[in-house]
Design an enzyme around this catalytic site. Structure first.
Site, PDB file in Angstrom:
ATOM      1  N   MET A  30       0.855  -1.195   0.000  1.00 51.54           N
ATOM      2  CA  MET A  30       0.000   0.000   0.000  1.00 51.54           C
ATOM      3  C   MET A  30       0.892   1.247   0.000  1.00 51.54           C
ATOM      4  O   MET A  30       0.469   2.329   0.395  1.00 51.54           O
ATOM      5  CB  MET A  30      -0.926  -0.001   1.217  1.00 51.54           C
ATOM      6  CG  MET A  30      -1.886  -1.195   1.193  1.00 51.54           C
ATOM      7  SD  MET A  30      -3.426  -0.929   2.072  1.00 51.54           S
ATOM      8  CE  MET A  30      -2.842  -0.661   3.724  1.00 51.54           C
ATOM      9  N   HIS A  37       9.240  -3.523   3.427  1.00 49.68           N
ATOM     10  CA  HIS A  37       8.793  -3.742   2.041  1.00 49.68           C
ATOM     11  C   HIS A  37       9.996  -4.053   1.145  1.00 49.68           C
ATOM     12  O   HIS A  37       9.926  -4.921   0.280  1.00 49.68           O
ATOM     13  CB  HIS A  37       8.120  -2.478   1.487  1.00 49.68           C
ATOM     14  CG  HIS A  37       6.871  -2.069   2.200  1.00 49.68           C
ATOM     15  ND1 HIS A  37       6.797  -0.942   2.982  1.00 49.68           N
ATOM     16  CD2 HIS A  37       5.637  -2.630   2.235  1.00 49.68           C
ATOM     17  CE1 HIS A  37       5.578  -0.819   3.475  1.00 49.68           C
ATOM     18  NE2 HIS A  37       4.852  -1.834   3.044  1.00 49.68           N
ATOM     19  N   GLN A  61     -10.333  -2.562   2.659  1.00 49.02           N
ATOM     20  CA  GLN A  61      -9.813  -3.219   3.863  1.00 49.02           C
ATOM     21  C   GLN A  61      -9.770  -2.284   5.057  1.00 49.02           C
ATOM     22  O   GLN A  61      -9.274  -2.670   6.119  1.00 49.02           O
ATOM     23  CB  GLN A  61      -8.447  -3.851   3.602  1.00 49.02           C
ATOM     24  CG  GLN A  61      -7.303  -2.878   3.377  1.00 49.02           C
ATOM     25  CD  GLN A  61      -6.033  -3.592   2.939  1.00 49.02           C
ATOM     26  OE1 GLN A  61      -5.913  -4.028   1.794  1.00 49.02           O
ATOM     27  NE2 GLN A  61      -5.080  -3.744   3.832  1.00 49.02           N
ATOM     28  N   GLN A 153      -2.751 -12.096   8.087  1.00 42.80           N
ATOM     29  CA  GLN A 153      -2.943 -11.809   6.659  1.00 42.80           C
ATOM     30  C   GLN A 153      -2.192 -12.838   5.803  1.00 42.80           C
ATOM     31  O   GLN A 153      -2.744 -13.374   4.832  1.00 42.80           O
ATOM     32  CB  GLN A 153      -2.433 -10.399   6.360  1.00 42.80           C
ATOM     33  CG  GLN A 153      -2.262 -10.092   4.875  1.00 42.80           C
ATOM     34  CD  GLN A 153      -1.891  -8.652   4.618  1.00 42.80           C
ATOM     35  OE1 GLN A 153      -2.745  -7.781   4.700  1.00 42.80           O
ATOM     36  NE2 GLN A 153      -0.652  -8.377   4.279  1.00 42.80           N
ATOM     37  N   LEU A 184       8.980  -2.874  11.793  1.00 48.25           N
ATOM     38  CA  LEU A 184       8.711  -1.749  10.901  1.00 48.25           C
ATOM     39  C   LEU A 184       7.274  -1.837  10.374  1.00 48.25           C
ATOM     40  O   LEU A 184       6.791  -2.913  10.044  1.00 48.25           O
ATOM     41  CB  LEU A 184       9.692  -1.747   9.732  1.00 48.25           C
ATOM     42  CG  LEU A 184      11.170  -1.592  10.082  1.00 48.25           C
ATOM     43  CD1 LEU A 184      12.007  -1.367   8.812  1.00 48.25           C
ATOM     44  CD2 LEU A 184      11.410  -0.448  11.067  1.00 48.25           C
ATOM     45  N   ARG A 187       2.474   2.397   9.721  1.00 44.98           N
ATOM     46  CA  ARG A 187       1.691   3.093  10.747  1.00 44.98           C
ATOM     47  C   ARG A 187       2.568   3.638  11.876  1.00 44.98           C
ATOM     48  O   ARG A 187       2.105   4.453  12.667  1.00 44.98           O
ATOM     49  CB  ARG A 187       0.596   2.182  11.314  1.00 44.98           C
ATOM     50  CG  ARG A 187      -0.511   1.946  10.308  1.00 44.98           C
ATOM     51  CD  ARG A 187      -1.758   1.326  10.935  1.00 44.98           C
ATOM     52  NE  ARG A 187      -2.877   1.398  10.037  1.00 44.98           N
ATOM     53  CZ  ARG A 187      -3.272   0.418   9.216  1.00 44.98           C
ATOM     54  NH1 ARG A 187      -2.614  -0.708   9.184  1.00 44.98           N
ATOM     55  NH2 ARG A 187      -4.319   0.589   8.426  1.00 44.98           N
TER      56      ARG A 187
HETATM   57  O1  PAF Z   1      -0.133  -5.662   3.746  1.00 46.84           O
HETATM   58  C1  PAF Z   1      -0.549  -4.763   2.994  1.00 46.84           C
HETATM   59  O2  PAF Z   1       0.137  -3.784   2.727  1.00 46.84           O
HETATM   60  C2  PAF Z   1      -1.937  -4.889   2.375  1.00 46.84           C
HETATM   61  O3  PAF Z   1      -2.818  -5.485   3.251  1.00 46.84           O
HETATM   62  C3  PAF Z   1      -1.934  -5.592   1.009  1.00 46.84           C
HETATM   63  C4  PAF Z   1      -1.468  -7.029   1.132  1.00 46.84           C
HETATM   64  C5  PAF Z   1      -1.030  -4.864   0.040  1.00 46.84           C
HETATM   65  C6  PAF Z   1      -3.350  -5.623   0.437  1.00 46.84           C
HETATM   66  O4  PAF Z   1      -3.845  -4.334   0.253  1.00 46.84           O
END
Ligand code: PAF
Length: 295
Positions: A30, A37, A61, A153, A184, A187
Site C-alpha cells: 500500500m 517492504h 480493507q 494476513q 517496521l 503506521r
Molecule cells: O499488507 C498490505 O500492505 C496490504 O494489506 C496488502 C497485502 C497490500 C493488500 O492491500
C-alpha cells in the site's frame, strides 16, 4: 522500471515478461515503503526473473472511522526506492481501476479471518483477500511475497491461494525490525515521540514470552500472562490481545509442545500496532534425555 496504472497495461507488461520465460514475482503493497517492504522486493528480485510491485491503498480493507484518508502516501519517494532496487514493473492503479462502478463480488476469507484482527476489524480481511485475489489475477505471479509482520494476513492469503487453486506460491518473509526491536510498519509514522518510545512494548512482550518458553514454561496461559504483564509496564500502551496460537489454524493452544506463534496487538495513542513471533520449545538434547533416564 516501467510504471502502469491500468490492469490491461499490467497484463500486457507481464505477458511480455512471460514470453521471455521469466518467473514473475509480485510484492503487493500500500506504499509508504520502508525497509520491511524493500526486504520483500529483494526477496522477489533474488528468486524471480521479473519483479512487479503494486502500490494501492485499498479502501475495502479499511473499516469506517479507520485511517484510510490519513494513511501515509508518498508515491514519488516509493518509485525512487523501487527503481533503486531494480524492480521491473510498478502497478499503481486507482480505485476506479480496481473497483469500477458496479463491482460487487468479494472473497470470503473464511474462518482464519474470524478471530484476532478479524474480530476487531470485521471487514478487513474480506477487503484484503479480495484485493489480493484481484492483484493475483491481474499479474498472474508465480511467487508472491508477504511479510510475517501481518501474520494473520499471510496465513489467510496462503489459505486463499490453496483453497481457490491459485497457481501462485505465497512466500512469507521475516519481520524487519529497527535497532530497538520495533517491527517496521507504515503506521509507526503516526506515533508521537513519546509513543514511539513505548512501541518497544510489543517486542519486549514477545521476547519475554520466548524467554519463558526457553526456561521451560509450557503452559500457554502463563506465557500469555507474561506478555500482558510486560505490556502493562508501558503507560501509554493498551493491550488488545496477547495470545499463543497454532500457526496453521490461529486457534489458541493450551500447551506449547511444538511450533506455536505468539500474536500481540495493542493500541498506542490512536494507533493500533501488531507484532508476532515464533514460539517453540528448544529441541531436547541427547545428553538431557540420558540424564533424565539415569535419574
Ligand atoms: O499488507 C498490505 O500492505 C496490504 O494489506 C496488502 C497485502 C497490500 C493488500 O492491500
Amino acid at each position: 522500471m516501467e510504471r502502469v496504472v491500468s490492469p490491461a497495461e499490467a497484463r500486457q507488461a507481464i505477458a511480455e515478461a512471460r514470453r521471455e520465460a521469466k518467473t514473475i514475482g509480485l510484492v503487493p503493497t500500500m506504499g509508504a515503503l520502508h525497509e520491511g517492504h524493500l526486504a520483500l522486493v529483494r526477496a522477489s528480485c533474488r528468486r524471480a526473473g521479473y519483479t512487479a510491485v503494486s502500490i494501492f491503498v485499498n479502501p475495502t480493507q479499511f473499516g469506517e472511522g479507520e485511517d484510510f484518508d490519513a494513511y501515509p502516501r508518498d508515491m514519488a519517494r516509493d518509485l525512487e526506492l523501487l527503481a533503486a532496487e531494480g524492480v521491473d514493473l510498478v502497478f499503481t492503479p486507482g480505485v476506479e481501476h480496481m473497483y469500477p462502478a458496479g463491482s460487487s463480488i468479494a472473497v470470503d476469507p473464511g474462518d482464519l479471518a474470524e478471530r484476532w484482527e478479524g474480530a476487531i476489524r470485521p471487514a478487513h480481511f474480506r477487503g484484503v483477500a479480495t484485493v489480493v485475489a484481484k492483484l493475483f489475477n491481474i499479474t498472474t505471479p508465480d511467487l508472491a511475497f508477504f511479510g510475517e509482520k501481518d501474520y494473520q494476513q499471510l496465513k489467510i492469503v496462503q489459505r486463499m491461494a490453496a483453497d481457490l487453486d491459485m497457481a501462485v506460491t505465497v512466500v512469507g518473509c521475516p519481520i524487519v525490525r529497527d535497532q530497538d526491536g520495533v517491527a517496521l510498519s507504515s503506521r509507526n509514522a503516526y506515533l508521537t515521540g513519546e509513543e514511539a518510545a513505548q512501541a518497544i512494548a510489543l517486542c519486549e512482550a514477545l521476547e519475554a514470552a520466548a524467554e519463558a518458553v526457553a526456561w521451560g514454561e509450557r503452559d500457554a496461559a502463563a506465557v500469555e500472562q507474561t506478555m500482558a504483564e510486560e505490556v502493562s509496564a508501558f503507560r501509554l500502551v493498551e493491550l488488545d490481545y496477547a495470545v499463543v496460537v497454532d500457526p496453521r489454524t490461529l486457534e489458541q493452544v493450551t500447551r506449547i509442545e511444538g511450533p506455536t506463534r505468539a500474536l500481540i496487538a495493542v493500541t498506542l495513542g490512536d494507533t493500533r500496532l501488531i507484532d508476532n513471533a515464533a514460539l517453540e520449545p528448544p529441541p531436547v538434547r541427547v545428553e538431557d534425555e540420558k540424564d533424565a533416564q539415569e535419574e
